[in-house]
Design a protein around this motif. Structure first.
Motif, PDB file in Angstrom:
ATOM      1  N   HIS A 126       0.612  -1.725   0.014  1.00 28.71           N
ATOM      2  CA  HIS A 126      -0.273   0.153   0.290  1.00 28.71           C
ATOM      3  C   HIS A 126       0.373   1.314   0.144  1.00 28.71           C
ATOM      4  O   HIS A 126       2.166   1.321   1.006  1.00 28.71           O
ATOM      5  N   ASP A 127       0.448   2.449  -1.232  1.00 27.93           N
ATOM      6  CA  ASP A 127       1.662   3.156  -1.701  1.00 27.93           C
ATOM      7  C   ASP A 127       0.857   4.469  -0.425  1.00 27.93           C
ATOM      8  O   ASP A 127       1.892   5.770  -0.033  1.00 27.93           O
ATOM      9  N   GLY A 128       0.029   4.623   0.681  1.00 26.61           N
ATOM     10  CA  GLY A 128       0.109   5.566   2.065  1.00 26.61           C
ATOM     11  C   GLY A 128      -1.606   6.362   1.273  1.00 26.61           C
ATOM     12  O   GLY A 128      -2.347   7.174   2.007  1.00 26.61           O
ATOM     13  N   GLU A 129      -1.787   5.582  -0.634  1.00 26.63           N
ATOM     14  CA  GLU A 129      -2.893   6.421  -1.062  1.00 26.63           C
ATOM     15  C   GLU A 129      -4.427   5.117  -1.755  1.00 26.63           C
ATOM     16  O   GLU A 129      -5.061   5.157  -1.629  1.00 26.63           O
ATOM     17  N   ARG A 130      -3.210   4.234  -2.199  1.00 21.14           N
ATOM     18  CA  ARG A 130      -4.069   2.325  -2.262  1.00 21.14           C
ATOM     19  C   ARG A 130      -3.286   1.614  -2.253  1.00 21.14           C
ATOM     20  O   ARG A 130      -2.012   1.692  -2.310  1.00 21.14           O
ATOM     21  N   ALA A 131      -4.060   0.585  -2.357  1.00 21.47           N
ATOM     22  CA  ALA A 131      -3.672  -0.736  -2.907  1.00 21.47           C
ATOM     23  C   ALA A 131      -3.274  -1.420  -3.710  1.00 21.47           C
ATOM     24  O   ALA A 131      -3.839  -0.821  -5.025  1.00 21.47           O
ATOM     25  N   HIS A 132      -1.884  -1.866  -4.043  1.00 16.20           N
ATOM     26  CA  HIS A 132      -2.074  -2.889  -5.327  1.00 16.20           C
ATOM     27  C   HIS A 132      -1.399  -4.384  -5.095  1.00 16.20           C
ATOM     28  O   HIS A 132      -0.686  -4.664  -5.040  1.00 16.20           O
ATOM     29  N   PRO A 133      -2.664  -4.622  -5.823  1.00 12.32           N
ATOM     30  CA  PRO A 133      -3.321  -5.975  -5.595  1.00 12.32           C
ATOM     31  C   PRO A 133      -1.889  -6.615  -5.803  1.00 12.32           C
ATOM     32  O   PRO A 133      -2.060  -8.725  -5.562  1.00 12.32           O
ATOM     33  N   ASN A 170       2.345  -0.929   4.494  1.00 15.16           N
ATOM     34  CA  ASN A 170       2.406  -0.010   4.560  1.00 15.16           C
ATOM     35  C   ASN A 170       4.010   0.916   3.913  1.00 15.16           C
ATOM     36  O   ASN A 170       4.422   0.190   4.609  1.00 15.16           O
ATOM     37  N   MET A 171       3.847   1.098   3.046  1.00 12.47           N
ATOM     38  CA  MET A 171       5.219   0.999   2.082  1.00 12.47           C
ATOM     39  C   MET A 171       5.280   2.977   1.397  1.00 12.47           C
ATOM     40  O   MET A 171       5.323   3.389   0.356  1.00 12.47           O
ATOM     41  N   ALA A 172       4.490   3.631   2.003  1.00 17.36           N
ATOM     42  CA  ALA A 172       3.897   4.762   1.736  1.00 17.36           C
ATOM     43  C   ALA A 172       5.285   6.413   1.641  1.00 17.36           C
ATOM     44  O   ALA A 172       6.039   6.612   1.188  1.00 17.36           O
ATOM     45  N   ASP A 173       6.542   5.132   1.930  1.00 13.41           N
ATOM     46  CA  ASP A 173       8.254   5.426   2.626  1.00 13.41           C
ATOM     47  C   ASP A 173       8.275   5.666   0.850  1.00 13.41           C
ATOM     48  O   ASP A 173       9.210   6.896   0.487  1.00 13.41           O
ATOM     49  N   CYS A 174       8.384   4.818  -0.119  1.00 15.50           N
ATOM     50  CA  CYS A 174       8.021   4.571  -1.262  1.00 15.50           C
ATOM     51  C   CYS A 174       7.638   4.364  -2.740  1.00 15.50           C
ATOM     52  O   CYS A 174       7.275   3.569  -3.377  1.00 15.50           O
ATOM     53  N   PRO A 175       6.359   5.477  -2.447  1.00 15.63           N
ATOM     54  CA  PRO A 175       5.270   5.540  -3.644  1.00 15.63           C
ATOM     55  C   PRO A 175       5.744   5.191  -4.285  1.00 15.63           C
ATOM     56  O   PRO A 175       4.914   4.727  -5.316  1.00 15.63           O
TER      57      PRO A 175
END
Length: 199
Positions: A126-133, A170-175
């Motif tokens: 998840h990039d902090g805004e949406r999931a990447h299935p 959560n991978m919001a640190d590397c969108p």
């Protein structure tokens, strides 16, 4: 943590590439190499074996993986069919998956997903805004359930996950690492972003 010898990598490269003018997206150039080569580098050292799911140009894809697998049904059947083929072909308990158009995946993708999966059968980035299935880790015991879902007409990856135990990572640190290159404009933007980050 799940060790590398229990992980099979799968790069999904079986799509039609409609937004790339019908070209085989995984073989499109990006920063001097085919997109699939960049993704393969992200799997290096993190998995026991690397598979590519492809429905055309299989001889070329063999240059970038240990094995190339095809969908169990002819034609372009979407990523869920590619996931099923990967779950069936894997020789390990876990399948680490990414699409061929994510050339900037974090180099520690396996560590991030395995660290957060807990008791779940699926871990999704998840990039902090949406999931990447389709940037995910799946247990191969899901193969029979996925076969049943496909037989019932399911074609959505997220739809299949809805009935499973899923951990969101959560991978919001590397969108930028989860950015898909769907069009030539996407490619130009991501190449420019990565060049700025490297300078």
């Amino acid at each position: 943590m799940i060790p590398a010898h229990e992980l099979t990598g799968l790069i999904l490269a079986g799509g039609e590439g409609r937004r790339m003018g019908g070209r085989d997206k995984g073989l499109e150039p990006f920063a001097g190499c085919p997109l699939v080569a960049h993704v393969g580098q992200r799997f290096s050292g993190q998995v026991a074996e690397l598979l590519i799911s492809a429905n055309r140009h299989t001889d070329t894809y063999r240059l970038y993986a240990d094995r190339v697998i095809e969908d169990h049904c002819a034609g372009f059947n979407g990523p869920l069919m590619g996931l099923y083929a990967g779950l069936c072909a894997a020789s390990t308990p876990w399948l680490l998956v990414a699409p061929c158009d994510t050339p900037a995946l974090p180099m520690d993708l396996a560590a991030r997903l395995t660290a957060g999966i807990g008791a779940a059968d699926v871990a999704v980035a998840h990039d902090g805004e949406r999931a990447h299935p389709v940037v995910a880790l799946l247990h191969t015991r899901l193969a029979p359930a996925l076969r049943r879902a496909l037989d019932a007409g399911e074609r959505s990856v997220a739809g299949f996950y809805a009935g499973q135990r899923v951990a969101t990572i959560n991978m919001a640190d590397c969108p930028a690492g989860l950015t898909n290159v769907n069009t030539p404009d996407d490619r130009a933007r991501l190449e420019a972003t990565l060049a700025r980050e490297a300078s």
